[in-house]
Design a protein around this motif. Structure first.
Motif, PDB file in Angstrom:
ATOM      1  N   ALA A  88       1.005  -1.284  -0.008  1.00  0.00           N
ATOM      2  CA  ALA A  88      -0.023   0.010  -0.133  1.00  0.00           C
ATOM      3  C   ALA A  88       0.918   1.464   0.100  1.00  0.00           C
ATOM      4  CB  ALA A  88      -0.904  -0.090   1.116  1.00  0.00           C
ATOM      5  N   GLU A  89       2.145   1.256  -0.001  1.00  0.00           N
ATOM      6  CA  GLU A  89       3.102   2.204   0.046  1.00  0.00           C
ATOM      7  C   GLU A  89       4.489   1.731  -0.299  1.00  0.00           C
ATOM      8  OE1 GLU A  89       3.480   4.416   3.986  1.00  0.00           O
ATOM      9  OE2 GLU A  89       1.460   3.942   4.525  1.00  0.00           O
ATOM     10  N   MET A  90       4.527   1.530  -1.425  1.00  0.00           N
ATOM     11  CA  MET A  90       5.598   0.894  -2.185  1.00  0.00           C
ATOM     12  C   MET A  90       6.907   1.536  -2.172  1.00  0.00           C
ATOM     13  SD  MET A  90       4.065  -1.348  -5.414  1.00  0.00           S
ATOM     14  CE  MET A  90       2.516  -2.239  -5.219  1.00  0.00           C
ATOM     15  N   PRO A  91       7.936   1.313  -1.761  1.00  0.00           N
ATOM     16  CA  PRO A  91       9.234   2.246  -1.796  1.00  0.00           C
ATOM     17  C   PRO A  91       9.859   1.677  -3.434  1.00  0.00           C
ATOM     18  CG  PRO A  91       9.714   0.021  -0.695  1.00  0.00           C
ATOM     19  CD  PRO A  91       8.184  -0.070  -1.004  1.00  0.00           C
ATOM     20  N   LEU A  92       9.149   2.067  -4.225  1.00  0.00           N
ATOM     21  CA  LEU A  92       9.646   1.717  -5.797  1.00  0.00           C
ATOM     22  C   LEU A  92       9.339   2.819  -6.521  1.00  0.00           C
ATOM     23  CD1 LEU A  92       8.131  -1.940  -5.495  1.00  0.00           C
ATOM     24  CD2 LEU A  92      10.443  -1.247  -5.915  1.00  0.00           C
ATOM     25  N   LEU A 106      -4.323 -10.885  -1.501  1.00  0.00           N
ATOM     26  CA  LEU A 106      -4.920  -9.769  -0.976  1.00  0.00           C
ATOM     27  C   LEU A 106      -5.929  -9.846   0.022  1.00  0.00           C
ATOM     28  CD1 LEU A 106      -6.240  -9.030  -4.933  1.00  0.00           C
ATOM     29  CD2 LEU A 106      -4.592  -7.822  -3.429  1.00  0.00           C
ATOM     30  N   HIS A 107      -6.530 -10.760   0.485  1.00  0.00           N
ATOM     31  CA  HIS A 107      -7.423 -11.403   1.609  1.00  0.00           C
ATOM     32  C   HIS A 107      -6.446 -11.240   2.898  1.00  0.00           C
ATOM     33  CE1 HIS A 107      -5.631 -15.303   0.602  1.00  0.00           C
ATOM     34  NE2 HIS A 107      -5.634 -15.304   2.080  1.00  0.00           N
ATOM     35  N   HIS A 108      -5.112 -10.924   2.678  1.00  0.00           N
ATOM     36  CA  HIS A 108      -4.307 -10.713   3.914  1.00  0.00           C
ATOM     37  C   HIS A 108      -4.170  -9.223   4.132  1.00  0.00           C
ATOM     38  CE1 HIS A 108      -3.783 -14.653   5.065  1.00  0.00           C
ATOM     39  NE2 HIS A 108      -3.253 -14.984   3.967  1.00  0.00           N
ATOM     40  N   VAL A 109      -4.612  -8.235   3.304  1.00  0.00           N
ATOM     41  CA  VAL A 109      -4.606  -6.962   3.627  1.00  0.00           C
ATOM     42  C   VAL A 109      -5.586  -6.443   4.404  1.00  0.00           C
ATOM     43  CG1 VAL A 109      -4.378  -4.783   2.179  1.00  0.00           C
ATOM     44  CG2 VAL A 109      -3.227  -6.630   1.352  1.00  0.00           C
ATOM     45  N   PRO A 110      -5.484  -5.802   5.538  1.00  0.00           N
ATOM     46  CA  PRO A 110      -6.251  -6.069   6.625  1.00  0.00           C
ATOM     47  C   PRO A 110      -7.399  -4.775   6.385  1.00  0.00           C
ATOM     48  CG  PRO A 110      -4.356  -4.733   7.215  1.00  0.00           C
ATOM     49  CD  PRO A 110      -4.030  -5.551   6.188  1.00  0.00           C
ATOM     50  N   THR A 111      -7.402  -3.854   5.502  1.00  0.00           N
ATOM     51  CA  THR A 111      -8.715  -3.099   5.177  1.00  0.00           C
ATOM     52  C   THR A 111      -9.076  -2.724   3.791  1.00  0.00           C
ATOM     53  OG1 THR A 111      -7.530  -0.909   5.377  1.00  0.00           O
ATOM     54  CG2 THR A 111      -7.832  -1.821   7.597  1.00  0.00           C
ATOM     55  N   VAL A 112     -10.166  -2.249   3.430  1.00  0.00           N
ATOM     56  CA  VAL A 112     -10.505  -2.052   2.223  1.00  0.00           C
ATOM     57  C   VAL A 112      -9.734  -0.840   1.949  1.00  0.00           C
ATOM     58  CG1 VAL A 112     -12.351  -0.965   0.641  1.00  0.00           C
ATOM     59  CG2 VAL A 112     -12.708  -2.995   2.315  1.00  0.00           C
ATOM     60  N   ARG A 113      -9.297   0.264   2.668  1.00  0.00           N
ATOM     61  CA  ARG A 113      -8.713   1.320   2.262  1.00  0.00           C
ATOM     62  C   ARG A 113      -7.421   0.935   1.880  1.00  0.00           C
ATOM     63  NH1 ARG A 113      -4.793   3.888   4.299  1.00  0.00           N
ATOM     64  NH2 ARG A 113      -4.803   2.846   6.415  1.00  0.00           N
ATOM     65  N   GLN A 115      -6.313  -2.076   0.538  1.00  0.00           N
ATOM     66  CA  GLN A 115      -6.635  -2.939  -0.431  1.00  0.00           C
ATOM     67  C   GLN A 115      -6.359  -2.094  -1.803  1.00  0.00           C
ATOM     68  OE1 GLN A 115      -9.719  -5.363   0.167  1.00  0.00           O
ATOM     69  NE2 GLN A 115      -8.727  -6.962   1.114  1.00  0.00           N
ATOM     70  N   ASP A 116      -7.313  -0.920  -1.612  1.00  0.00           N
ATOM     71  CA  ASP A 116      -7.233   0.167  -2.645  1.00  0.00           C
ATOM     72  C   ASP A 116      -6.049   0.834  -2.867  1.00  0.00           C
ATOM     73  OD1 ASP A 116      -9.973  -0.687  -3.160  1.00  0.00           O
ATOM     74  OD2 ASP A 116     -11.083   1.092  -1.886  1.00  0.00           O
ATOM     75  N   ALA A 117      -5.402   1.164  -1.787  1.00  0.00           N
ATOM     76  CA  ALA A 117      -4.025   1.774  -1.678  1.00  0.00           C
ATOM     77  C   ALA A 117      -2.985   0.866  -2.638  1.00  0.00           C
ATOM     78  CB  ALA A 117      -3.608   2.168  -0.423  1.00  0.00           C
ATOM     79  N   ALA A 161     -13.686  -4.944 -10.114  1.00  0.00           N
ATOM     80  CA  ALA A 161     -13.532  -4.392 -11.444  1.00  0.00           C
ATOM     81  C   ALA A 161     -13.753  -2.915 -11.025  1.00  0.00           C
ATOM     82  CB  ALA A 161     -14.541  -4.672 -12.703  1.00  0.00           C
ATOM     83  N   GLU A 162     -14.940  -2.565 -10.212  1.00  0.00           N
ATOM     84  CA  GLU A 162     -15.022  -1.014  -9.969  1.00  0.00           C
ATOM     85  C   GLU A 162     -13.957  -0.423  -9.111  1.00  0.00           C
ATOM     86  OE1 GLU A 162     -16.125   2.246  -7.828  1.00  0.00           O
ATOM     87  OE2 GLU A 162     -16.082   0.375  -7.000  1.00  0.00           O
ATOM     88  N   ARG A 163     -13.426  -1.248  -8.271  1.00  0.00           N
ATOM     89  CA  ARG A 163     -12.336  -0.802  -7.498  1.00  0.00           C
ATOM     90  C   ARG A 163     -11.091  -0.479  -8.187  1.00  0.00           C
ATOM     91  NH1 ARG A 163     -12.134  -4.575  -2.035  1.00  0.00           N
ATOM     92  NH2 ARG A 163     -10.549  -3.157  -1.704  1.00  0.00           N
ATOM     93  N   LEU A 164     -10.880  -1.332  -9.059  1.00  0.00           N
ATOM     94  CA  LEU A 164      -9.508  -1.128  -9.997  1.00  0.00           C
ATOM     95  C   LEU A 164      -9.903   0.017 -10.824  1.00  0.00           C
ATOM     96  CD1 LEU A 164      -9.129  -5.146 -10.595  1.00  0.00           C
ATOM     97  CD2 LEU A 164      -7.456  -3.362  -9.395  1.00  0.00           C
ATOM     98  N   ALA A 165     -10.838   0.018 -11.457  1.00  0.00           N
ATOM     99  CA  ALA A 165     -11.216   1.356 -12.231  1.00  0.00           C
ATOM    100  C   ALA A 165     -11.219   2.561 -11.552  1.00  0.00           C
ATOM    101  CB  ALA A 165     -12.738   0.981 -12.933  1.00  0.00           C
TER     102      ALA A 165
END
Length: 191
Positions: A88-92, A106-113, A115-117, A161-165
């Motif tokens: 969610a904060e890639m040092p790249l 993805l299911h191990h990312v603890p919040t929707v926020r 995951q979206d990040a 799909a909506e979240r990725l868009a």
């Protein structure tokens, strides 16, 4: 990210590596070229490394868990670059990779926020024309039982799909299989 004992044993097993190489990756990446530079978010114990190296010449793994990042360096450091960091904060750098992938994490990312990040960060580090692809488990009773005492927040395929868009991806494909779904999303532009 918390993983229960059963989950840790399974994910580092030769059986899981075989399943990944013969089922998960072939289905998730069917017909997709990774290009010369790929990033795997959350490689964990490294079950996907060998199968991914057959599809790309340069592989980077971004792992949040320090112990797992060290283990990846010990086992695969000559074949891939391991970066410790949060998806969610890639040092790249921006526009670094032809392809970004993630499998069963993805299911191990603890919040929707968060995951979206992670989705937004995958978009940021992709070159124009690049693809974000992977798979994750479906939210079933068996899936939940396997994840007792784990961090477990499944991404619902009908919402993916909506979240990725929302973060800028186009040409998004979501397919559901037996127990999992796969996704592909493109960063617009030409490489």
């Amino acid at each position: 990210m918390a993983m229960n004992y059963f989950h840790r044993i399974l994910c580092r097993s030769a059986m899981w590596e075989r399943a990944s190489a013969t089922k998960i990756i072939p289905w998730a990446l069917s017909g997709l070229e990774l290009g010369s530079s790929a990033l795997e978010i959350g490689p964990g114990y490294g079950a996907n490394v060998r199968a991914l190296l057959e599809r790309t010449s340069t592989l980077t793994g971004l792992e949040i868990d320090t112990a797992l990042a060290d283990r990846l360096r010990d086992r695969h450091g000559g074949a891939m670059t391991v970066v410790e960091g949060d998806g969610a904060e890639m040092p790249l750098p921006d526009r670094e990779f032809d392809t970004v992938v993630c499998f069963t994490m993805l299911h191990h990312v603890p919040t929707v926020r968060q995951q979206d990040a992670l989705f937004a960060e995958a978009f940021r580090v992709l070159q124009p024309g690049g693809v974000f692809a992977g798979s994750d488990g479906l939210d079933t009773r068996v899936f939940r039982l396997m994840h007792l005492s784990d961090t477990c927040l499944p991404v619902l395929p009908q919402d993916a799909a909506e979240r990725l868009a929302r973060v800028g991806f186009t040409d998004i494909e979501i397919d559901t299989g037996a127990g999992s779904f796969r996704f592909r999303a493109h960063r617009p532009g030409t490489p």
